[in-house]
Design an enzyme around this catalytic site. Structure first.
Site, mmCIF file in Angstrom:
data_model
loop_
_atom_site.group_PDB
_atom_site.id
_atom_site.type_symbol
_atom_site.label_atom_id
_atom_site.label_comp_id
_atom_site.label_asym_id
_atom_site.label_seq_id
_atom_site.Cartn_x
_atom_site.Cartn_y
_atom_site.Cartn_z
ATOM 1 N N SER A 22 0.826 -1.211 0.000
ATOM 2 C CA SER A 22 0.000 0.000 0.000
ATOM 3 C C SER A 22 0.859 1.258 0.000
ATOM 4 C CB SER A 22 -0.930 -0.002 1.218
ATOM 5 O OG SER A 22 -1.821 -1.089 1.168
ATOM 6 N N SER A 162 -15.170 0.933 -2.249
ATOM 7 C CA SER A 162 -13.746 0.795 -1.953
ATOM 8 C C SER A 162 -13.160 2.126 -1.505
ATOM 9 C CB SER A 162 -12.991 0.292 -3.186
ATOM 10 O OG SER A 162 -11.591 0.348 -2.977
ATOM 11 N N GLN A 164 -10.194 2.849 -2.050
ATOM 12 C CA GLN A 164 -9.211 3.231 -3.063
ATOM 13 C C GLN A 164 -9.706 4.371 -3.944
ATOM 14 O OE1 GLN A 164 -8.552 -0.518 -5.002
ATOM 15 N NE2 GLN A 164 -7.261 -1.314 -3.368
ATOM 16 N N SER A 190 -12.622 0.010 4.682
ATOM 17 C CA SER A 190 -11.155 0.107 4.761
ATOM 18 C C SER A 190 -10.683 1.541 4.973
ATOM 19 C CB SER A 190 -10.517 -0.472 3.490
ATOM 20 O OG SER A 190 -11.037 -1.734 3.181
ATOM 21 N N ASP A 304 -7.687 -7.080 4.523
ATOM 22 C CA ASP A 304 -6.557 -7.961 4.217
ATOM 23 C C ASP A 304 -6.205 -8.887 5.379
ATOM 24 O OD1 ASP A 304 -6.391 -6.875 1.706
ATOM 25 O OD2 ASP A 304 -4.789 -5.466 2.213
ATOM 26 N N LYS A 331 -13.130 -8.211 -4.513
ATOM 27 C CA LYS A 331 -11.700 -7.941 -4.643
ATOM 28 C C LYS A 331 -11.198 -8.582 -5.945
ATOM 29 C CE LYS A 331 -11.120 -5.672 -0.759
ATOM 30 N NZ LYS A 331 -10.611 -4.293 -0.709
ATOM 31 N N ARG A 335 -13.128 -13.208 -2.212
ATOM 32 C CA ARG A 335 -12.349 -13.719 -1.086
ATOM 33 C C ARG A 335 -13.210 -14.504 -0.098
ATOM 34 N NH1 ARG A 335 -8.180 -8.890 0.747
ATOM 35 N NH2 ARG A 335 -7.315 -8.397 -1.315
#
Length: 354
Positions: A22, A162, A164, A190, A304, A331, A335
């Site tokens: 990251s 997300s 991100q 997250s 994670d 993801k 997962r």
């Protein structure tokens, strides 16, 4: 075929962790946005981070290797390659989509079929609101991004798949016409990864304000000299925490310094909650003990760690409950399905109410 032989015996292991993926992503991008020189030491060379690195070079960043360091000397802008393949790296894609607007000619971004099925609609909607120009008929990849001056200003998000997306906009915000303000009406999955981005930018002298519901990034194309060493990856540390507690082994992780920029430092507190002992020194962390109890943990901010925690939970004397994990279905793979399938193969039991 791999054969794993069960063994529980005392012993000690000392090992060095790989650098943080990251932080490597973020430092590479900041290097590509800095008009001064950026020196990155101990960067991770892995598939996803190399996809980001190649993508930034395609967008015009100049960098060279010297004595195990990466020296970024020219920012992106003059596109060197107009077709950028992103593999299955969702992080690379979400970070590079807004940055492609700063190129001097159109750029096509694409990847695997799995990447093209991942959620990007909210990112393209934000890019359009900022003044971006692009062709993405399905609001996902593949997409062609055209040169544009992103305006900045205020964006409001009600729901995001997300974190991100937020990180990508924060990084791109440095080159926007005016300050970028992101208002978050609902919890972002997250969120510690967003906090990591903010703390890293602050550490480099950039103006970023962060609260649980609001982020502000000052528009100022940096021209600084930065030198950063990438921390050891605490997602990777989680596997060795599991080894210590399942195997009854003392594990020493040199170079792990707490507190960390990484939200996955929570693995050490969760290990203690399950019965382990964690000793924190100025230059290392040591983990010993065993698993004596199950846990209930909100994993919305630590996706994670969920695979590792799931395996550790198999060795607890009572069930564990890992909450807020539904977003792990979207993801690089599903997962949740992968974790459940492998646990069932090993003879364990799971329930998922997502």
């Amino acid at each position: 075929m791999y054969r794993i032989i069960a063994s529980k015996k005392s012993g000690e292991i000392t090992l060095s962790l790989p650098p943080s993926k990251s932080l490597t992503h973020r430092l590479l991008i900041l290097g590509a946005l800095n008009r001064g020189q950026t020196v990155i030491e101990n960067r991770l060379r892995a598939e996803d981070t190399e996809i980001t690195y190649r993508g930034l070079k395609a967008l015009g960043m100049h960098a060279r290797e010297e004595d195990h360091r990466l020296i970024c000397e020219q920012p992106l802008g003059k596109v060197a390659q107009a077709d950028i393949y992103l593999g299955n790296s969702g992080s690379s894609a979400r970070f590079l989509v807004p940055l492609a607007s700063y190129g001097d000619r159109p750029v096509r971004l694409h990847g695997t079929a799995r990447l093209h099925r991942r959620p990007f609609a909210e990112l393209f909607q934000a890019l359009q609101a900022l003044g971006g120009r692009f062709e993405a008929p399905q609001q996902t990849l593949p997409a062609t991004i055209h040169p544009a001056e992103l305006q900045g200003g205020r964006l409001t998000f009600d729901h995001l798949p997300s974190s991100q997306i937020i990180t990508g906009l924060m990084l791109a915000g440095l080159w926007m016409h005016r300050d970028l303000i992101l208002e978050l009406r609902e919890r972002v999955p997250s969120l510690p990864y967003v906090a990591m981005t903010a703390r890293l930018m602050q550490r480099l002298g950039l103006s970023v304000e962060l609260s649980p519901s609001r982020i502000e990034v000052a528009a100022a194309r940096p021209e600084m000299h930065w030198q950063m060493t990438v921390e050891p990856d605490l997602s990777a540390a989680s596997y060795w925490v599991a080894v210590a507690l399942i195997g009854g082994i003392r594990v020493t992780l040199p170079g792990v310094i707490l507190p960390s920029l990484q939200g996955d430092e929570r693995i050490f507190g969760l290990a203690e909650a399950m019965g382990g002992q964690v000793m924190v020194y100025t230059d290392r962390v040591e983990i010993t003990g065993d698993i004596r109890r199950g846990i209930t943990a909100d994993c919305g901010d630590i996706p994670d760690l969920v695979p590792t925690l799931s395996v550790m939970a198999l060795f607890a004397p009572e069930p564990s409950r890992l909450m807020n994990v539904a977003h792990l279905q979207f993801k690089e793979s599903d997962r949740i399905a992968a974790i459940r399938q492998n646990i069932h193969t090993l003879g364990g039991r799971t329930e998922f109410d997502g």
